[in-house]
Write a protein that holds these residues in place. Structure first.
Motif, short mmCIF file in Angstrom:
data_model
loop_
_atom_site.label_atom_id
_atom_site.label_comp_id
_atom_site.label_asym_id
_atom_site.label_seq_id
_atom_site.Cartn_x
_atom_site.Cartn_y
_atom_site.Cartn_z
N SER A 242 0.81 -1.33 0.07
CA SER A 242 0.05 -0.01 0.09
C SER A 242 0.92 1.08 0.03
N ASP A 243 0.44 2.19 -0.47
CA ASP A 243 1.07 3.75 -0.34
C ASP A 243 2.36 3.65 -1.23
N ASN A 244 2.58 3.28 -2.18
CA ASN A 244 3.75 3.11 -2.76
C ASN A 244 4.07 3.83 -4.17
N ASP A 245 2.92 4.61 -4.71
CA ASP A 245 2.98 5.60 -5.69
C ASP A 245 3.30 4.43 -7.01
N LEU A 246 2.49 3.44 -7.18
CA LEU A 246 2.43 2.27 -8.26
C LEU A 246 1.87 2.84 -9.52
N GLY A 247 0.89 3.48 -9.24
CA GLY A 247 0.46 4.18 -10.66
C GLY A 247 0.03 3.15 -11.74
N PHE A 248 -0.39 3.72 -12.98
CA PHE A 248 -0.79 2.77 -14.04
C PHE A 248 0.19 1.81 -14.44
N LYS A 249 1.52 2.19 -14.37
CA LYS A 249 2.45 1.02 -14.69
C LYS A 249 2.68 0.03 -13.74
N GLY A 250 2.57 0.20 -12.54
CA GLY A 250 2.55 -0.53 -11.48
C GLY A 250 1.31 -1.70 -11.54
N ALA A 251 0.16 -0.98 -11.89
CA ALA A 251 -0.86 -1.74 -12.02
C ALA A 251 -0.86 -2.71 -13.16
N LYS A 252 -0.31 -2.31 -14.35
CA LYS A 252 -0.10 -3.11 -15.37
C LYS A 252 1.02 -4.24 -14.92
N ILE A 253 2.13 -4.11 -14.08
CA ILE A 253 2.76 -5.19 -13.99
C ILE A 253 2.22 -6.29 -13.11
N ILE A 254 1.52 -5.73 -11.91
CA ILE A 254 0.57 -6.45 -11.29
C ILE A 254 -0.45 -7.15 -11.89
N SER A 255 -0.90 -6.80 -13.08
CA SER A 255 -2.06 -7.43 -13.64
C SER A 255 -1.56 -8.64 -14.34
N GLU A 256 -0.14 -8.34 -14.95
CA GLU A 256 0.26 -9.39 -15.73
C GLU A 256 0.85 -10.64 -14.74
N PHE A 257 1.13 -10.17 -13.57
CA PHE A 257 1.63 -11.37 -12.59
C PHE A 257 0.28 -12.15 -11.96
N LEU A 258 -0.77 -11.11 -12.03
CA LEU A 258 -2.06 -12.10 -11.45
C LEU A 258 -2.57 -12.95 -12.59
N GLN A 259 -2.27 -12.52 -13.80
CA GLN A 259 -2.95 -13.43 -14.91
C GLN A 259 -2.12 -14.95 -14.84
N ARG A 260 -0.88 -14.95 -14.23
CA ARG A 260 -0.38 -16.27 -14.28
C ARG A 260 -0.79 -17.30 -13.37
N ASN A 261 -1.39 -16.89 -12.10
CA ASN A 261 -1.86 -17.79 -11.23
C ASN A 261 -0.88 -18.78 -10.72
N THR A 262 0.52 -18.21 -10.55
CA THR A 262 1.59 -19.25 -10.13
C THR A 262 2.22 -19.11 -8.79
N SER A 263 1.75 -18.11 -8.02
CA SER A 263 2.41 -17.77 -6.88
C SER A 263 1.44 -18.26 -5.62
N SER A 264 1.97 -18.42 -4.39
CA SER A 264 0.96 -18.89 -3.13
C SER A 264 0.05 -17.64 -2.57
N LEU A 265 0.38 -16.50 -3.14
CA LEU A 265 -0.21 -15.29 -2.64
C LEU A 265 -1.73 -15.43 -2.64
N TRP A 266 -2.32 -14.95 -1.48
CA TRP A 266 -3.84 -15.12 -1.33
C TRP A 266 -4.37 -13.68 -0.78
N ASN A 267 -3.41 -12.96 0.00
CA ASN A 267 -3.63 -11.76 0.40
C ASN A 267 -2.96 -10.58 -0.03
N LEU A 268 -3.59 -9.73 -0.77
CA LEU A 268 -2.93 -8.48 -1.37
C LEU A 268 -3.62 -7.13 -0.98
N GLN A 269 -2.74 -6.40 -0.61
CA GLN A 269 -2.98 -5.04 -0.17
C GLN A 269 -2.51 -3.96 -1.04
N LEU A 270 -3.42 -3.16 -1.77
CA LEU A 270 -2.91 -2.17 -2.61
C LEU A 270 -3.49 -0.83 -2.45
N SER A 271 -3.89 -0.75 -1.12
CA SER A 271 -4.51 0.50 -0.51
C SER A 271 -3.60 1.70 -0.54
#
Length: 507
Positions: free
Chosen positions: A152-181
């Protein structure tokens, strides 16, 4: 060669190989993987291996990770974080507000590639930007132990959202709780607000959307989440989503099969956004979005048909009695909602009465908690509430105070419930724990809060009012939705110690 020189056994010289050129990051990632490989290649220890030997192996591995982190810091030209070095074997790592920046985050990510201890990683307010989030998500492709991440609160912006989106599409990690506040505002100022002035006051409360996610970021994230089944809990509060973003979220929820809890508080949803967001979720936080009575009307229609939502927070949304009446009509037919939070909306006791009567009219209601903790109620309201609880004993309504209550009734209302239970236990020669266990159908030491509330209201051994039941739940709760009877012993000790101290003070 001279004959008197000692002969050496013939050996074949291995051909010289030049190391493949790698950049510093690749070298460090390879080193991390190599250390794991070395551990795997070790022969199985004999059965006589001692605990001390195992402990030494673990210390060696931790030392290797420390060295790896220090080397990464050197190459990234950043100062090592001593807290990180000290806690690499802990499951919870809190690095919020450490000023890591992209390079400091990259060093952390490199060290965590082979870490098997850290489960929860907090990195809020560290200026990660897109470079830092990319390093973390690359690490998560290799680390299958990390399950919860707060960026949270890391100035990720549109480019950061794009990187996160590409990661989420893979479904390859064990991550189940993600905070982007984003960044939270000054809550002390919020608490000072009253009634209809709250929403207007909050408009001038200074805060920044610390990840700067707008509707275009919501579109990217929702496209990825529609196919993601790993993320169960997602926090997107304190961003800048409008109704358009809400519609993207609604479309995503119609397709997503994993998400259970979504926090979208402190955004800019109004009517369309509020309606689109209720489908498929179990827990939804829409507090501080300002959709007013029109949004409440639409929500009432949604609640009439919704069968999945268990928790709904619509606090601080400028909803008056008019909007409450529409929500109440929806509650007359809803069979799933258990918790409804309406804190700091400009409603009065009349609106509160509408709410509890809607529960009374719905024999299939599962409602356990209604939070109207800024509303003053009367003794008449309490009588109506007693009638509702006779039908729905699991219900608890949290209000501010009771107006015009006499001193005598106040004493009765506030009587210590543990004292009453102890008195009953002494008379019947049982323990307090025996009393509580008798409330559980299977005699277990824990119970869901709703079931406990229902059981304690229906029992007639120690009559308790709703306020006393609420106090019991507070004292016995070890989790938000569970009471633990083991806590009754320590609660009784605290009360008895208080009695002793009170006696000393009076003497």
């Amino acid at each position: 060669m001279d004959n008197d020189e000692p002969l050496e056994p013939e050996t074949k010289d291995e051909p010289e190989t030049k190391p493949t050129s790698q950049n510093s990051d690749e070298t460090l990632y390879c080193e991390a993987e190599a250390s794991v490989a070395v551990e795997k290649e070790k022969p199985a220890q004999e059965s006589s291996e001692t605990d001390l030997e195992i402990e030494d192996t673990e210390k060696f591995f931790t030392t290797r990770q420390n060295e790896l982190y220090l080397e990464a810091c050197r190459l990234m030209s950043v100062v090592p974080v001593s807290y990180f070095l000290r806690n690499m074997e802990e499951s919870y790592m809190n690095l919020n507000h450490h000023g890591l920046g992209p390079n400091g985050t990259k060093a952390i990510a490199i060290a965590l590639v082979s870490n098997t201890s850290v489960v929860t990683l907090e990195l809020a307010d560290n200026g990660l930007m897109e470079e830092g989030i990319l390093s973390l998500l690359e690490m998560l492709q290799e680390n299958y132990y990390l399950q919860e991440l707060n960026v949270s609160d890391n100035d990720l912006g549109f480019k950061g959202a794009k990187i996160i989106s590409e990661f989420l599409q893979r479904n390859t990690s064990s991550l189940w709780n993600l905070q982007l506040s984003g960044e939270e505002p000054d809550r002390a100022r919020i608490q000072e607000g009253k009634g209809a002035l709250v929403w207007k006051a909050l408009q001038t409360t200074p805060f920044t959307a610390g990840n700067n996610f707008r509707d275009e970021s919501a579109e990217l994230l929702c496209q990825a989440l529609a196919a993601n089944y790993q993320i169960k809990t997602l926090d997107l509060s304190h961003n800048q989503f409008s109704d358009k973003g809400g519609e993207y979220m609604g479309q995503m929820l119609a397709l997503n099969v994993g998400l259970q809890s979504l926090d979208l508080s402190w955004n800019h949803f109004y009517i369309r956004g509020a309606v689109a967001l209720c489908n498929g979720l179990r827990k939804l936080d829409l507090s501080m979005n300002g959709f007013g009575n029109e949004g409440a009307t639409a929500l009432g229609e949604v609640l009439r048909l919704n069968s999945s939502l268990v928790y709904l927070d619509i606090s601080i949304n400028d909803i008056s009695n008019e909007g409450i009446s529409k929500i109440s009509k929806g509650l007359e037919f809803n069979e799933s909602l258990k918790v409804l939070k309406l804190f700091l909306n400009p409603m009065s006791m009349d609106g509160a009465v509408l709410l509890i009567l809607s529960i009374k009219r719905n024999p299939k209601s599962k409602m356990e908690e209604i939070d109207i903790s800024n509303v003053l109620v009367s003794e008449q309201f309490l009588k109506i509430l007693d009638g509702v609880c006779a039908i729905h004993p699991q219900l608890d309504v949290v209000y501010k105070a009771v107006q015009g209550l006499s001193a005598k009734k106040t004493v009765l209302l506030w009587a210590n419930p543990m004292k009453l239970i102890q008195s009953y236990a002494d008379q019947h020669k049982i323990t307090v724990l025996d009393f509580f266990k008798s409330l559980s159908p299977d005699g277990k030491m824990t119970m869901p809060v709703g079931n406990f509330r229902k059981a304690i209201i229906l029992q007639d051994k120690v009559p308790l009012n709703l306020y006393q039941v609420r106090e019991l739940v507070k004292k016995l709760s070890d989790k938000p939705d569970t009471v633990n009877f083991r806590a009754s012993a320590s609660t009784m000790c605290s009360w008895l110690w208080g009695q002793v101290l009170g006696t000393w003070c009076h003497s």
